[in-house]
Write a protein that holds these residues in place. Structure first.
Motif, PDB file in Angstrom:
ATOM      1  N   UNK A 284       0.839  -1.210   0.000  1.00 44.83           N
ATOM      2  CA  UNK A 284       0.000   0.000   0.000  1.00 44.83           C
ATOM      3  C   UNK A 284       0.875   1.262   0.000  1.00 44.83           C
ATOM      4  N   UNK A 285       2.012   1.218   0.682  1.00 42.11           N
ATOM      5  CA  UNK A 285       2.921   2.371   0.653  1.00 42.11           C
ATOM      6  C   UNK A 285       3.438   2.607  -0.755  1.00 42.11           C
ATOM      7  N   UNK A 286       3.782   1.550  -1.453  1.00 41.96           N
ATOM      8  CA  UNK A 286       4.236   1.682  -2.831  1.00 41.96           C
ATOM      9  C   UNK A 286       3.110   2.152  -3.746  1.00 41.96           C
ATOM     10  N   UNK A 287       1.879   1.839  -3.355  1.00 42.86           N
ATOM     11  CA  UNK A 287       0.740   2.302  -4.146  1.00 42.86           C
ATOM     12  C   UNK A 287       0.468   3.785  -3.940  1.00 42.86           C
ATOM     13  N   UNK A 288       0.809   4.306  -2.762  1.00 41.86           N
ATOM     14  CA  UNK A 288       0.461   5.686  -2.419  1.00 41.86           C
ATOM     15  C   UNK A 288       1.538   6.692  -2.813  1.00 41.86           C
ATOM     16  N   UNK A 289       2.766   6.276  -3.010  1.00 41.17           N
ATOM     17  CA  UNK A 289       3.828   7.245  -3.324  1.00 41.17           C
ATOM     18  C   UNK A 289       4.800   6.642  -4.323  1.00 41.17           C
ATOM     19  N   UNK A 290       5.428   7.561  -5.058  1.00 44.63           N
ATOM     20  CA  UNK A 290       6.418   7.138  -6.037  1.00 44.63           C
ATOM     21  C   UNK A 290       7.734   6.817  -5.336  1.00 44.63           C
ATOM     22  N   UNK A 291       8.621   6.049  -5.975  1.00 44.26           N
ATOM     23  CA  UNK A 291       9.916   5.749  -5.346  1.00 44.26           C
ATOM     24  C   UNK A 291      10.663   7.029  -4.998  1.00 44.26           C
ATOM     25  N   UNK A 292      11.076   7.093  -3.744  1.00 40.92           N
ATOM     26  CA  UNK A 292      11.779   8.270  -3.242  1.00 40.92           C
ATOM     27  C   UNK A 292      12.494   7.883  -1.960  1.00 40.92           C
ATOM     28  N   UNK A 293      13.418   8.717  -1.466  1.00 40.48           N
ATOM     29  CA  UNK A 293      14.063   8.416  -0.179  1.00 40.48           C
ATOM     30  C   UNK A 293      13.073   8.289   0.972  1.00 40.48           C
ATOM     31  N   UNK A 294      12.001   9.092   0.918  1.00 40.35           N
ATOM     32  CA  UNK A 294      10.981   9.004   1.979  1.00 40.35           C
ATOM     33  C   UNK A 294      10.287   7.640   1.951  1.00 40.35           C
ATOM     34  N   UNK A 295       9.966   7.209   0.726  1.00 41.48           N
ATOM     35  CA  UNK A 295       9.325   5.893   0.618  1.00 41.48           C
ATOM     36  C   UNK A 295      10.271   4.791   1.071  1.00 41.48           C
ATOM     37  N   UNK A 296      11.554   4.892   0.690  1.00 42.71           N
ATOM     38  CA  UNK A 296      12.507   3.870   1.112  1.00 42.71           C
ATOM     39  C   UNK A 296      12.631   3.827   2.628  1.00 42.71           C
ATOM     40  N   UNK A 297      12.597   4.982   3.266  1.00 44.07           N
ATOM     41  CA  UNK A 297      12.691   5.034   4.728  1.00 44.07           C
ATOM     42  C   UNK A 297      11.475   4.376   5.380  1.00 44.07           C
ATOM     43  N   UNK A 298      10.306   4.658   4.815  1.00 40.21           N
ATOM     44  CA  UNK A 298       9.084   4.064   5.378  1.00 40.21           C
ATOM     45  C   UNK A 298       9.058   2.549   5.154  1.00 40.21           C
ATOM     46  N   UNK A 299       9.475   2.105   3.986  1.00 38.46           N
ATOM     47  CA  UNK A 299       9.533   0.660   3.738  1.00 38.46           C
ATOM     48  C   UNK A 299      10.538  -0.020   4.653  1.00 38.46           C
ATOM     49  N   UNK A 300      11.676   0.659   4.904  1.00 37.10           N
ATOM     50  CA  UNK A 300      12.663   0.093   5.825  1.00 37.10           C
ATOM     51  C   UNK A 300      12.100   0.000   7.236  1.00 37.10           C
ATOM     52  N   UNK A 301      11.303   1.005   7.638  1.00 41.63           N
ATOM     53  CA  UNK A 301      10.682   0.953   8.972  1.00 41.63           C
ATOM     54  C   UNK A 301       9.716  -0.212   9.074  1.00 41.63           C
ATOM     55  N   UNK A 302       8.931  -0.442   8.028  1.00 41.63           N
ATOM     56  CA  UNK A 302       7.995  -1.569   8.045  1.00 41.63           C
ATOM     57  C   UNK A 302       8.732  -2.903   8.096  1.00 41.63           C
ATOM     58  N   UNK A 303       9.834  -3.013   7.350  1.00 47.24           N
ATOM     59  CA  UNK A 303      10.589  -4.268   7.375  1.00 47.24           C
ATOM     60  C   UNK A 303      11.264  -4.487   8.731  1.00 47.24           C
ATOM     61  N   UNK A 304      11.715  -3.384   9.337  1.00 44.37           N
ATOM     62  CA  UNK A 304      12.310  -3.496  10.673  1.00 44.37           C
ATOM     63  C   UNK A 304      11.273  -3.936  11.699  1.00 44.37           C
ATOM     64  N   UNK A 305      10.057  -3.398  11.581  1.00 48.31           N
ATOM     65  CA  UNK A 305       8.987  -3.821  12.496  1.00 48.31           C
ATOM     66  C   UNK A 305       8.632  -5.290  12.274  1.00 48.31           C
TER      67      UNK A 305
END
Length: 332
Positions: A284-305
């Motif tokens: 859903x995060x990838x659906x809501x925003x284009x690839x960017x450093x912000x998106x990478x940070x949020x995806x990393x947070x989800x993977x860490x969780x």
């Protein structure tokens, strides 16, 4: 010499009249006898009828009296049966109560004998029972409910109870309990609570800007777009970022739903459901925003969780309880 009577002659008419008179009297006597016999027979028949009626009335009275007596006997028999059933029920209840009293007396006798046993030491046995109960409660609260603070309090209380036992045989047990209590104190925050807190923080700090990058110089639209632009909206087939407001609202709702599902899975210690929900949240995060450093940070947070454990791992958990049970078994 001749008989004087021979010279007297009886006229025939007189003889016939005499014979008729004697026959009439004979018939009268016969009729009188027949009438007397009939009257006597009628009187006997009347007396017999009266006697039979009296006998029938007496028999009916005796039969009624006998039936009343039988009814009375039946009533008394029913009353006696009810009394017997009631007495049987009372005896059964008394037997059960007596059996229960005997069992309680046996239990009390067993308890008294155990308390009087010099090898058991009544006060010491009760302290050991209380220690075992507290250790069991602490272990179950940590494993089932994930209540770290409750487990720590239970182990501290168990240590206080165990300190009241002066038997040197339990010295090693007190040392093991101290080590296990120290291990619980070093755990810090429970991983499940930490994961839920990070999930809440992530849900509040999600920043998902819409991809609004457009070319600097707008190219003139073709005639078909100018003609049907209000009716038809087109976009590239390889574009995965939701740009329409309805699509973005649905994607945001899906992201929040997945985060809520991950939190619910963390509360019930469902590691698989927790990881699957966070994996769907990445989509859903990838659906809501284009690839960017912000998106990478949020995806990393989800993977860490998703990589965080939901349950505590204490290798020494339950060691004190197991050692206590072994010591008590050996003492018996």
């Amino acid at each position: 010499m001749s008989d004087p009577t021979d010279s007297v002659s009886i006229p025939p008419s007189t003889a016939a009249a005499a014979r008729r008179g004697s026959s009439v009297w004979l018939w009268l006597v016969v009729l009188a006898l027949i009438g007397a016999g009939g009257w006597y027979g009628w009187r006997q028949w009347q007396q017999r009828e009266v006697t039979e009626r009296e006998a029938a009335a007496d028999g009916a009275q005796r039969l009624d009296a006998l039936e009343q007596r039988v009814d009375g006997l039946r009533t008394n028999q029913d009353a006696q049966n009810r009394r017997i059933v009631q007495a049987d029920s009372t005896n059964r209840v008394l037997r059960d109560e007596l059996h229960g009293i005997g069992q309680r007396a046996a239990l009390i006798e067993d308890s008294v004998s155990k308390l009087a046993d010099p090898n058991r030491h009544g006060a010491q046995a009760m302290r050991l029972d209380e220690t075992e109960l507290l250790l069991t409660l602490g272990q179950q609260r940590l494993q089932i409910a994930g209540d770290l603070e409750g487990a720590r309090r239970a182990y501290i209380l168990a240590g206080g109870v165990l300190d009241g036992i002066d038997d040197p045989a339990y010295l090693s047990l007190r040392q093991t309990l101290l080590q296990e209590t120290a291990a619980l104190k070093e755990l810090g925050i429970e991983p499940r609570m930490q994961a839920m807190a990070k999930l809440d923080a992530l849900a509040q700090s999600l920043s998902l800007p819409q991809d609004t990058a457009k070319p600097a110089v707008a190219e003139p639209a073709p005639w078909w777009r100018r003609a049907f632009g209000t009716l038809i909206e087109t976009q590239p087939v390889n574009r995965t970022v939701a740009s329409h407001p309805a699509d973005r609202a649905a994607a945001l709702a899906g992201l929040q739903l997945e985060i809520s599902l991950a939190r619910a899975a963390a509360e019930r210690h469902d590691a698989d459901g927790y990881k699957i929900a966070l994996k769907r949240a990445e989509q859903w995060v990838q659906r809501l925003s284009a690839p960017s450093p912000t998106q990478d940070k949020q995806l990393a947070s989800l993977r860490e969780l998703a990589a965080m454990p939901l349950s505590l791992t204490v290798p020494t958990l339950g060691t004190t309880l197991q050692q206590l049970r072994q010591l008590r078994t050996a003492a018996h």
